[in-house]
Design a protein around this motif. Structure first.
Motif, short mmCIF file in Angstrom:
data_model
loop_
_atom_site.label_atom_id
_atom_site.label_comp_id
_atom_site.label_asym_id
_atom_site.label_seq_id
_atom_site.Cartn_x
_atom_site.Cartn_y
_atom_site.Cartn_z
N VAL A 214 -2.05 15.49 -10.23
CA VAL A 214 -3.46 15.73 -10.55
C VAL A 214 -4.30 14.53 -10.12
N MET A 215 -3.84 13.32 -10.42
CA MET A 215 -4.58 12.11 -10.07
C MET A 215 -4.66 11.93 -8.55
N GLN A 216 -3.55 12.19 -7.88
CA GLN A 216 -3.52 12.08 -6.42
C GLN A 216 -4.50 13.06 -5.77
N GLN A 217 -4.51 14.30 -6.27
CA GLN A 217 -5.39 15.30 -5.68
C GLN A 217 -6.85 15.00 -5.98
N ALA A 218 -7.12 14.39 -7.13
CA ALA A 218 -8.49 13.95 -7.42
C ALA A 218 -8.94 12.90 -6.40
N GLY A 243 3.37 7.30 -4.87
CA GLY A 243 3.69 6.25 -3.91
C GLY A 243 3.14 4.88 -4.25
N GLY A 244 2.87 4.63 -5.52
CA GLY A 244 2.43 3.30 -5.91
C GLY A 244 1.23 3.35 -6.84
N LEU A 245 0.78 2.16 -7.25
CA LEU A 245 -0.29 2.05 -8.24
C LEU A 245 -1.69 2.13 -7.64
N GLU A 246 -1.81 2.08 -6.33
CA GLU A 246 -3.14 2.03 -5.70
C GLU A 246 -4.02 3.21 -6.11
N LEU A 247 -3.45 4.43 -6.11
CA LEU A 247 -4.24 5.61 -6.46
C LEU A 247 -4.52 5.69 -7.95
N LEU A 248 -3.84 4.87 -8.75
CA LEU A 248 -4.03 4.87 -10.20
C LEU A 248 -4.93 3.73 -10.66
N GLU A 249 -5.61 3.07 -9.71
CA GLU A 249 -6.52 1.97 -10.08
C GLU A 249 -7.51 2.44 -11.14
N VAL A 347 -4.47 -0.29 -15.26
CA VAL A 347 -4.12 -0.64 -13.89
C VAL A 347 -5.32 -1.34 -13.27
N LYS A 348 -5.12 -2.59 -12.90
CA LYS A 348 -6.20 -3.40 -12.33
C LYS A 348 -5.69 -4.19 -11.14
N ASP A 349 -6.36 -4.02 -10.00
CA ASP A 349 -5.97 -4.71 -8.76
C ASP A 349 -4.50 -4.47 -8.42
N GLY A 350 -4.06 -3.23 -8.63
CA GLY A 350 -2.71 -2.83 -8.25
C GLY A 350 -1.62 -3.31 -9.17
N GLU A 351 -1.98 -3.78 -10.37
CA GLU A 351 -0.99 -4.25 -11.33
C GLU A 351 -1.24 -3.63 -12.70
N ILE A 352 -0.16 -3.51 -13.48
CA ILE A 352 -0.27 -3.02 -14.86
C ILE A 352 -0.50 -4.21 -15.78
N VAL A 353 -1.61 -4.19 -16.51
CA VAL A 353 -2.02 -5.32 -17.34
C VAL A 353 -2.09 -4.87 -18.80
N GLU A 354 -1.44 -5.59 -19.70
CA GLU A 354 -1.49 -5.25 -21.12
C GLU A 354 -2.84 -5.64 -21.70
#
Length: 357
Positions: A214-218, A243-249, A347-354
């Motif tokens: 769903v996120m990828q297609q958005a 394929g990675g965190l970029e699309l989940l920014e 997800v910020k700048d391609g990383e998962i941040v607590e």
């Protein structure tokens, strides 16, 4: 020769949520293998081992109820693990009468508000997530929300609470188009209706694989905004799909187990990766520790009677070796919920941040 104790499982092992069900089951099987390899456990002076009886319910509450009846009647299970709220509610209609313990993997708060004495909720409730996620999203990303979560019972409850929290904080819901994550892999039509309203934030969530799609297609449709991810979906697993965190920014969701730096979590992750060749998520870890706790409660209580085991479960988990407790659960509260702290990540700048609640 050791006597075998059957423990039940009913969950989605086929269809769009199959990975979710398999992840839960993998944690149970890992715990059972460890218990058996260590020689089993004693009840009233007799040695016992664990056997997991797993049945596919394809996320259907009706099938879950049928499976539970079968597990009780044919396999004499004292407890059934089930990872979806619709099925849990269905089993709560008869579990006390049929005398089995529901080990409920769901964060729906009302599960433990029902007063069912033989139901235990394993993860923390999601009401804390709802408020924290909406606060963060409105403060950082904007006030216009589009809602594209799944259609199963758990997702409907989440969506209702998100909408209420969002509007109470001054936000606007500009589009609603829930989708059946379990039966489709093509979400373009539904997602396009959400994107066309130009939201700042999109609410998504079901099992991790379809959530990732769903996120990828958005993104493919030009959406550049943020996401609120329901806690059933996991950031890392959704990232694997796309394929990675970029699309989940700019996604807010629950903290992945892999980001926990405690010895208990990291040791569990290492053992799981050696066994299954992939990084575990919360489904595996929570159900792994829950089965260990259940067995220790049986041993401490010298009984398989569900009522007696339920009464012993809190102390058993609180006293459990930390190596069996990757989330460091402290016990069970008076309503039947595991005592553990919820977490939040972005997800910020391609990383998962607590992020702190």
């Amino acid at each position: 020769m050791a006597e075998e104790v059957n423990i039940g499982f009913s969950g989605p092992l086929s269809g769009g949520a199959a990975l979710y069900g398999e992840n839960v089951l993998s944690g149970l099987r890992m715990a059972a293998d460890e218990i058996n390899a260590a020689g089993g456990f004693d009840i009233d002076g007799e040695n016992h081992t664990i056997n997991i009886e797993a049945l596919d319910d394809q996320y259907s509450p009706a099938q879950a109820a049928t499976n539970a009846k079968r597990l009780v009647q044919e396999s004499n299970v004292p407890a059934i693990f089930i990872p979806h709220s619709g099925g849990i509610f269905a089993l709560m209609d008869f579990n006390v009468e049929d005398d089995f313990l529901i080990m409920a993997y769901t964060s729906v708060p009302t599960i433990t508000e029902q007063g069912n004495p033989l139901t235990v909720r394993i993860p923390p409730t999601f009401d804390g997530y709802v408020n924290a996620f909406t606060d963060y999203a409105i403060e950082n990303w904007g006030t216009k929300l589009a809602m594209g979560g799944a259609t199963h019972e758990y997702a409907k409850i989440w969506a209702s609470m998100i909408e209420k929290a969002w509007t109470a904080k001054g936000g606007e819901v500009v589009a609603k188009n829930p989708m059946d994550y379990n039966k489709s892999a093509d979400f373009f039509t539904g997602v396009s209706r959400l994107v066309s309203e130009e939201p700042d934030v999109m609410f998504v969530g079901g099992a991790s694989e379809p959530t990732g799609l769903v996120m990828q297609q958005a993104r493919q449709l030009g959406y550049e905004g943020a996401f609120i991810m329901m806690d059933q979906a996991k950031i890392g697993e959704a990232a694997n799909v796309v394929g990675g965190l970029e699309l989940l920014e700019d996604t807010v969701g629950v903290m992945p187990l892999g980001a926990y730096q405690t010895d208990a979590a990291q040791n569990f992750i290492k053992r799981y990766e050696e066994e299954y060749g992939k990084t575990p998520g919360s489904e595996a870890a929570f159900n792994y520790l829950a089965l260990h706790g259940l067995v220790e409660a049986m041993e401490e209580a010298d009984s398989m009677d569900p009522t007696v085991v339920r009464a012993a479960l809190g102390d058993a988990i609180g006293n459990m070796d930390v190596g069996k407790n990757p989330y460091e659960v402290e016990g069970v509260d008076e309503k039947g919920g595991f005592i553990t702290a919820p977490t939040m990540a972005i997800v910020k700048d391609g990383e998962i941040v607590e992020k702190e609640f």
